[in-house]
Design an enzyme around this catalytic site. Sequence first.
Site, short mmCIF file in Angstrom:
data_model
loop_
_atom_site.label_atom_id
_atom_site.label_comp_id
_atom_site.label_asym_id
_atom_site.label_seq_id
_atom_site.Cartn_x
_atom_site.Cartn_y
_atom_site.Cartn_z
CE1 TYR A 278 -4.54 0.90 0.81
CE2 TYR A 278 -3.31 2.92 1.12
CZ TYR A 278 -4.51 2.27 0.91
OH TYR A 278 -5.67 2.99 0.81
CE1 TYR A 326 -4.62 0.35 -12.54
CE2 TYR A 326 -4.53 -0.24 -10.22
CZ TYR A 326 -5.10 -0.37 -11.47
OH TYR A 326 -6.17 -1.22 -11.64
#
Length: 379
Positions: A278, A326
């Site tokens: 993350y 992304y």
Amino acid sequence: MKSDRIAAIVGVAESDIGKIPGKNVLQLQAQAAKSALEDAGLTKNDIDAVFTAGNWAWAPNLMLAEYLGIQPKFTDSTNIGGSSFEAHVGHAAAGIEAGLFEVALITYGSTNRTNPSNSTFKSPLTAQYELPYGLPTPVGAYALAAMRHMHQYGTTSEQLAEIAVATRKWALLNEKAYMKEPIEIEDVLNSRKIADPLRLLDCCLVTDGGGAVIVASKNVASKLNKKPVWILGHGESHSHNTIANMPDLTVTSARESGKRAFEMAGITQDEIDVAEIYDSFTITVLLTLESLGFCKPGEGGAFVSGQRTAPGGDFPMNTNGGGLSYCHPGMYGIFLLIEATRQLRGECSSRQVENAKLALVHGTGGVLSSTSTVILGGD
């Protein structure tokens, strides 16, 4: 490696991502769920467990299942922020092992880009002791952790920038990634400060998007066309709610969740082929790498230097471009699972990590508050 293989990820998909004004939260999840079922070779009627998380409804599982036309025999709405979906995978594996269900659908969706009022991050009640003093949420909390790490260990902004640059290089290999312009260390350092010492390019994107993951029993997985991605180990933990109550600003509960995941899988850190970690902020990654035991406390900056985590580096990480490049619709953890599954299946084309057999997926939620770790293995 332990041989027990009880549950596997058998289908993954994301919805449209980026700026998607034409779809709401339910539509994004439905789009992702339909594609994930097609990826698995299953139908909606095969689903007997539903997992989701988000602050877009008072009871998101009820609304989602109604919208999809599913009446599950098991439901789980665990919400611990961005790490919820790694926790869901662990809970699904445990439920399958207990014989409670055979096929679980895990989803997430958000319109944080086009409808910021529907943001998944809400300041906790106890933030009344932080916000009046000017702490921006959540970036200010991560800035505190970054500043502490710099003070304690001598970590530099250049080292944090290594993570942003490496992640962007992966994004350039992903046709679905939101950011397409290459960046260098100087670009990160010259981007405007958001909360000292974090700059704009140290921070994740704000996008719309949804994702879905299908977890199935060994019995179901063995009958499907695509090779299963086995859930070998998982762990979860949380250490605090508000940043003022974090026991140590340089150590996250990944230390506990990672330890359990590695022990369950029966492997060590040096056996991991690809890591999906993350990256709400660059400092999130640095702290996580240390807390998971990939390097010692204070050595995270050196660990990521020299573009070690970029394409061609010896520690492939965040290979879809991550939350930094992304997409990041608010609770990013489900996209880590999607990418790890594709890597272990060998479906990632120009960004494919060669001979990837074992993947670590790690989610972080809140303000470094919760962590969930999953170890996945391909056949």
